[in-house]
Design an enzyme around this catalytic site. Structure first.
Site, mmCIF file in Angstrom:
data_model
loop_
_atom_site.group_PDB
_atom_site.id
_atom_site.type_symbol
_atom_site.label_atom_id
_atom_site.label_comp_id
_atom_site.label_asym_id
_atom_site.label_seq_id
_atom_site.Cartn_x
_atom_site.Cartn_y
_atom_site.Cartn_z
ATOM 1 N N ASP A 75 -3.832 -1.213 -3.183
ATOM 2 C CA ASP A 75 -4.664 -1.406 -1.999
ATOM 3 C C ASP A 75 -5.444 -2.700 -2.281
ATOM 4 O OD1 ASP A 75 -6.732 -1.404 -0.198
ATOM 5 O OD2 ASP A 75 -6.694 0.790 -0.028
ATOM 6 N N HIS A 82 9.104 -22.212 7.782
ATOM 7 C CA HIS A 82 10.501 -22.013 7.380
ATOM 8 C C HIS A 82 11.452 -23.001 8.048
ATOM 9 C CE1 HIS A 82 10.834 -19.475 11.024
ATOM 10 N NE2 HIS A 82 12.136 -19.641 10.927
ATOM 11 N N LYS A 116 9.930 -17.837 24.489
ATOM 12 C CA LYS A 116 10.624 -16.573 24.204
ATOM 13 C C LYS A 116 11.372 -16.150 25.465
ATOM 14 C CE LYS A 116 8.294 -15.440 20.253
ATOM 15 N NZ LYS A 116 8.628 -16.486 19.308
ATOM 16 N N ASP A 132 2.120 -19.707 17.537
ATOM 17 C CA ASP A 132 3.236 -19.123 16.788
ATOM 18 C C ASP A 132 4.328 -20.161 16.497
ATOM 19 O OD1 ASP A 132 4.658 -16.951 15.624
ATOM 20 O OD2 ASP A 132 5.873 -16.741 17.424
ATOM 21 N N LYS A 154 2.729 -18.704 7.372
ATOM 22 C CA LYS A 154 2.013 -19.056 8.591
ATOM 23 C C LYS A 154 1.806 -17.817 9.454
ATOM 24 C CE LYS A 154 4.401 -19.809 12.400
ATOM 25 N NZ LYS A 154 5.108 -18.548 12.742
ATOM 26 N N GLU A 167 14.218 -19.376 22.356
ATOM 27 C CA GLU A 167 14.657 -18.098 21.764
ATOM 28 C C GLU A 167 14.985 -17.134 22.885
ATOM 29 O OE1 GLU A 167 12.339 -16.804 18.131
ATOM 30 O OE2 GLU A 167 10.845 -17.860 19.295
ATOM 31 N N LYS A 181 19.427 -18.516 22.577
ATOM 32 C CA LYS A 181 18.794 -19.058 21.367
ATOM 33 C C LYS A 181 19.394 -20.425 21.143
ATOM 34 C CE LYS A 181 17.836 -18.039 16.496
ATOM 35 N NZ LYS A 181 16.385 -18.114 16.489
ATOM 36 N N HIS A 225 6.177 -25.186 13.763
ATOM 37 C CA HIS A 225 7.571 -25.622 13.737
ATOM 38 C C HIS A 225 7.810 -26.902 14.563
ATOM 39 C CE1 HIS A 225 7.995 -21.823 11.863
ATOM 40 N NE2 HIS A 225 8.180 -21.091 12.928
ATOM 41 N N ARG A 233 0.830 -1.217 0.000
ATOM 42 C CA ARG A 233 0.000 0.000 0.000
ATOM 43 C C ARG A 233 0.859 1.259 0.000
ATOM 44 N NH1 ARG A 233 -3.990 -2.072 4.604
ATOM 45 N NH2 ARG A 233 -5.374 -3.222 3.238
#
Ligand code: BG6
Length: 489
Positions: free
Chosen positions: A92, A177, A339, A234, A147, A215, A344, A239, A50
């Site tokens: 748009d 991924h 998280k 998430d 996703k 993470e 990590k 995953h 946009r």
């Protein structure tokens, strides 16, 4: 066959081209393909968003981001070739005129189009309608979907239905991924190219499996998206369940997309349901409180910018998953992800069974079991924990634990670790769906996850707090300790 031999010139149309994913991952991935000579010379990249860019300012933005997100210095010649492929189209998603303008841009282009939906899934339907109205969908085209596909089984069906009105399953590439990561891909090789593991990969030899995706980052300014999703939607729904499926699946007949996806689906179908009756015993959800990471104080989830301080969204999940089939009877899979954890670190640990009898009890009263650790990231590689005699004449039969260690960065020192998006982009361009998730897999994963979320909501419990920089709430330790086991640290 050279990768380019099977690739036709394509127009890659990125919806949401000014967004975070496009800037951090997609454009850098395409640049790397250019650098490796893996983009067809006539392919074009059309950024759609946009925002008020023209071609020049879009190129400027792209170059700035390539410099930020690619650690090596950019090659000027390659960069010039790459930016010559870039075209910007302001659009748009609800405007017919925008799609008409896109049709004009695409009219001068290639017959194969790859539509990459890097936008919130809520607008996938509107994009498909716009493309269809502008007669921009043909049987040659492909669509890539990011996703999370939906928020639950029902909403994922709605999104999939909206897209499949225009594209058939063989044209749809659903991204997870993690499936493009080198180490995840290597699971297939480890399991099915090594008889040592093929023949020892079941309940006879394996005691339990641990899969951790930890993470250290928090939610990175994504409060709006994240608070609605939580770590379960998430990370776990996609995953972790994809990795679990690859670890647990039966050998596929070949490497074709459907052979692999059929086997993964069977695992997802065999997951024992977790519901109100057993959710407390099998799951733990946590939420990070303030704490310290690498010596710096970091805020808790409820103090993040834009936070709703009553949020019950989980930022950590641990689950004891069980697979009800012959191979995995009695072998728990402990899954955890969070998280703001200590570092990590993602790995799969296969814990083998102990020896039935110990003939070395004079030097080692309890023989530890073998353990195979597959390090997904960082320091990609594998290590096998074995028992070994301490060399030397004086030590007689003294033994100790040691490791056979394969570190990819040492073994393949001259090879760059390819980013997952780079590989996945190339697979889309080559028309290979093996590393993408089929609709029935997504839906089966939601089916299992929805029942857990529903049970959490019914219990109305708050997630357990854990200090940022730790390994999760104390109750996640109890989850595994109840079975006389412990998490690998
Ligand atoms: C994404 C999640 O899918 O994966 C993010 O939406 C998460 O929340 C990311 O941070 C982790 O990916 P990686 O490749 O950095 O482990």
């Amino acid at each position: 066959m050279n990768k380019l031999d099977c690739q036709s010139a394509s127009d890659i149309i990125i919806f949401g081209a000014a967004g975070d994913l496009s800037r951090r991952k997609l454009l850098p991935a395409l640049y790397q393909l250019e650098l490796s000579g893996l983009l067809h010379q006539d392919s074009r990249i059309i950024g759609v968003a946009r925002s008020d860019f023209d071609n020049n300012s879009f190129v400027e933005l792209a170059v700035k981001n390539l410099k930020t997100f690619i650690s090596e210095t950019l090659d000027e010649q390659v960069l010039a070739k790459f930016v010559a492929r870039l075209v910007y189209q302001k659009l748009d998603f609800s405007s017919t005129d925008g799609f008409k303008a896109l049709a004009k841009t695409l009219a001068q282009g290639n017959d194969t189009r790859v539509y990459y939906f890097s936008t919130p899934p809520a607008v996938y339907g509107a994009i498909c309608d716009g493309l269809d109205a502008a007669k921009l969908i043909t049987a040659n085209d492909r669509v890539v979907m990011e996703k999370p596909i939906g928020h639950c089984l029902e909403s994922s069906k709605v999104i999939n239905d909206q897209v499949s009105r225009f594209f058939n399953e063989s044209q749809i590439y659903r991204i997870d991924h993690y499936l493009g990561k080198e180490t995840v891909l290597n699971l297939l090789v480890l399991r099915f190219a090594n008889s040592l593991f093929t023949s020892n990969w079941d309940h006879n030899c394996i005691d339990h499996v641990q899969i951790t995706i930890a993470e250290s980052v928090g939610i990175e300014g994504r409060w709006g998206f994240y608070d609605d999703a939580g770590q379960m939607r998430d990370m776990m729904q996609n995953h972790l369940l994809q990795i679990l499926s690859l670890v647990a699946m039966e050998p596929p007949a070949d490497l074709s997309a459907d052979s692999i996806r059929d086997e993964k689906l069977k695992v997802l179908k065999a997951l024992r349901p977790i519901n109100r009756s057993n959710v407390k015993e099998k799951t733990v959800r946590g939420q990070y409180a303030d704490g310290f990471l690498k010596g710096h104080a970091v805020p808790g989830y409820l103090q993040e910018e834009g936070a709703n301080e009553n949020s019950k969204t989980e930022t950590f999940v641990a689950i004891k998953a069980e697979i009800d089939n012959w191979r995995w009877a009695g072998v728990p899979f402990y899954l955890r992800t969070g998280k703001r954890m200590a570092q990590k670190h993602s790995e799969i640990a296969i814990h083998f069974k102990e020896q039935p009898h110990n003939i070395f009890s004079d030097s080692y009263t309890e023989l530890p079991a073998n353990k195979l650790t597959i390090r997904l990231q960082p320091d990609e590689g594998m290590e096998l924990q074995v028992m070994n005699k301490i060399p030397g004449i004086a030590s007689q039969m003294n033994i100790q634990e040691n490791k056979l260690d394969l570190s990819f960065s040492k073994a393949y020192a001259d090879t760059r670790v390819v980013d997952a998006y780079e590989r996945l982009m190339l697979e889309v361009l080559n028309g290979n769906q093996s590393l993408f998730v089929r609709r029935d897999e997504v839906e089966q994963a939601w089916h299992w996850v929805d029942s857990i979320i529903e049970a959490w909501q019914t219990s109305n419990d708050k997630p357990k707090p854990y200090a940022a920089g730790s390994w999760g709430p104390v109750s996640s330790i109890s989850l595994i300790a109840r079975d006389d086991r412990q998490w690998d640290e």
